[in-house]
Enzyme design. Structure first.
Site, PDB file in Angstrom:
ATOM      1  CD  GLU A 169      -2.810   1.286   0.250  1.00  5.04           C
ATOM      2  OE1 GLU A 169      -2.664   2.160  -0.631  1.00  5.04           O
ATOM      3  OE2 GLU A 169      -3.730   0.462   0.239  1.00  5.04           O
ATOM      4  CG  ASP A 173      -0.875   5.075  -1.018  1.00  2.00           C
ATOM      5  OD1 ASP A 173      -1.586   4.628  -1.929  1.00  2.00           O
ATOM      6  OD2 ASP A 173      -1.177   4.988   0.187  1.00  2.00           O
ATOM      7  CB  SER A 373      -5.257   2.321  -2.458  1.00  2.00           C
ATOM      8  OG  SER A 373      -5.068   1.044  -3.000  1.00  2.00           O
ATOM      9  CG  ASP A 415     -19.878  11.410 -18.301  1.00  2.00           C
ATOM     10  OD1 ASP A 415     -19.761  10.876 -17.186  1.00  2.00           O
ATOM     11  OD2 ASP A 415     -20.979  11.761 -18.786  1.00  2.00           O
ATOM     12  CB  VAL A 416     -16.841   6.777 -16.454  1.00  2.00           C
ATOM     13  CG1 VAL A 416     -16.911   5.255 -16.488  1.00  2.00           C
ATOM     14  CG2 VAL A 416     -15.392   7.251 -16.525  1.00  2.00           C
ATOM     15  CG  ASP A 441     -21.590   7.566 -12.342  1.00  5.05           C
ATOM     16  OD1 ASP A 441     -20.800   6.996 -11.564  1.00  5.05           O
ATOM     17  OD2 ASP A 441     -21.280   7.884 -13.508  1.00  5.05           O
TER      18      ASP A 441
END
Length: 462
Positions: A169, A173, A373, A415-416, A441
């Site tokens: 993680e 990052d 993440s 836009d998705v 959305d």
């Protein structure tokens, strides 16, 4: 006042014996008359809690926001060491993997799009004993950062990093905020201890509130189910989020990797399960997408794990009412209203690719790392580049982004509109949560960044 966290810090600093551990809680019993601590063991987890009520002197009560680490137990069956983002290895045979080059191509970043302002900086925060290794960052940039100017070292570490192997993680990052927000000084906040076995978000935010020199963009890939935390605790953290926004700081949180989530209620009923801090009205929450064609840098669809939904704690902020009402009216097929709170804060606000990343950890390149993440530091790095251009023009930092983002109504974003995310496996919803749609959305927010267009929209803003 957070009794469990304070005791844990005393033990870490002074002793590890059982006697010392309980002597700390004896002090807590003296501070809170009526309380009595005992050790409880459930599912192999040992916790110290009180089953009795307590009192607080009226002179002290007016200075307290909440008392934590006293009564509450984590929900049964919860993995107490679980990071919000769950790693998946699906699709490995179909996808060559996302790298900085892939991301920079998709979001229209050129080799010239790197930081240069003197007063710019960005940060990631690590929890749950995660830490990065400098050698991994250097190796990652050697492998994947050759086409653009970049930094290969962290500018500052706040806190003490652990020893041993680096965390996947933490590596993810650091490597992706520094390759997207390239050439911008980056800080790492390493946060010890836990709040009721979970991330000590409040202690971290209090630290930030008391610092004068602080990065302008922070990305955080951790979170918890709303119902696993007390409302008082979340409200107190929200106060610190508000302070950060007023100071010109942008706080970005991952939306989670469980879609709409699922909470099993009594009598066999279910409801969706929102995540915090993703559900806070005072942070910008980042969802996830995948390439429609896994072989090409092409348009994006919903990543089915992308967290999103409606808070059961925080009411819908004014800045998003129009966008959310538009979605609820336009979509013909919605989950039953018993599954979500239509008046709650809706998230995410924005998204980015979250599928099949390459990460270097413990000096080994690892493919197929997925989760929001991954998308969160990518968006954070892009916002840092926009801050950079604002600073060069004498403008202030973006700060709390959401009011501007919703005013733009998708301007500067791809836009998705395809795909749905997962939820409860029951007869009512059959594993499906919400679906993407034109404009905003609760799966991908307003969409994914188109850097030149988003830069033009946000640099023109005063």
């Amino acid at each position: 006042m957070e009794i469990a966290w304070l005791c844990a810090q005393f033990i870490h600093l002074s002793a590890t014996s059982e006697a010392f551990y309980f002597s700390c809680f004896r002090v807590a019993e003296a501070l809170l008359p009526g309380i009595e601590f005992h050790r409880y063991v459930r599912d192999g987890i040992s916790l110290v809690r009180s089953s009795s009520a307590y009192q607080v002197h009226e002179d002290v009560l007016q200075h307290l926001d909440f008392v934590g680490g006293v009564h509450r137990f984590p929900p049964k069956g919860q993995d107490l060491n679980e990071v919000l983002t769950k790693r998946r290895r699906s699709g490995a045979k179909f996808h060559l993997g996302n790298t900085p080059a892939t991301l920079r191509s998709r979001y229209n970043l050129t080799a010239a799009d790197v930081g240069s302002a003197q007063n710019n900086s960005q940060a990631v925060a690590q929890f749950l004993e995660q830490f990065y290794h400098p050698a991994d960052l250097a190796e990652f940039m050697t492998l994947f950062g050759r086409s653009f100017q970049h930094l290969s070292k962290i500018d500052r570490v706040v806190g003490v990093q652990g020893a041993g192997k680096a965390g996947l993680e933490a590596s993810l990052d650091v490597e992706y905020i520094m390759s997207t927000g390239a050439n911008i000084p980056t800080w790492v906040f390493t946060n010890p201890g836990r709040h009721e076995t979970q991330e000590p978000f409040l202690q971290w935010m209090l630290l930030l509130s008391n610092m004068t020199d602080i990065p302008w963009v922070h990305t955080i890939s951790y979170g918890d189910d709303e119902d696993s935390l007390s409302s008082a605790y979340m409200m107190r953290i929200n106060t610190e989020f508000m302070k950060a926004g007023v100071r010109g700081i942008s706080m970005l949180f991952a939306s989670g990797d469980s879609g709409a989530g699922c909470r099993h209620l009594t009598k066999g009923e279910n409801s969706f399960r929102p995540s915090f801090p993703a559900s806070s009205p005072y942070v910008t929450t980042v969802g996830g997408t995948s390439f429609k064609n896994p072989f090409k840098v092409t348009y994006e669809v919903t990543d089915y794990i992308s967290g999103g939904g409606f808070s059961n704690v925080f009411k819908m902020p004014d800045y998003q009412v129009g966008a959310v009402e538009g979605y609820l009216k336009a979509v013909s097929r919605l989950p039953p209203k018993t599954y979500f709170n239509t008046s709650g804060r809706a998230y995410p606000d924005i998204a980015a690719l979250s599928d099949n990343y390459w990460v270097v950890t413990d000096r080994v390149p690892i493919p197929w790392v997925s989760g929001t993440s991954a998308s969160t530091p990518v968006v954070g790095g892009i916002l840092s580049l926009i801050n950079d251009q604002r600073f060069l023009k004498g403008l202030p930092s973006l700060g709390f982004l959401n009011p501007r983002l919703y005013q733009l109504q998708g301007q500067g974003l791809f836009d998705v509109t395809d795909g749905c995310h997962l939820s409860c496996l029951d007869e009512q919803v059959q594993g499906q949560g919400f679906c993407a749609a034109p404009s905003w959305d609760p799966v991908t927010g307003w969409g994914t960044p188109n850097y030149p267009a988003l830069l033009a929209a946000l640099v023109l803003e005063k």
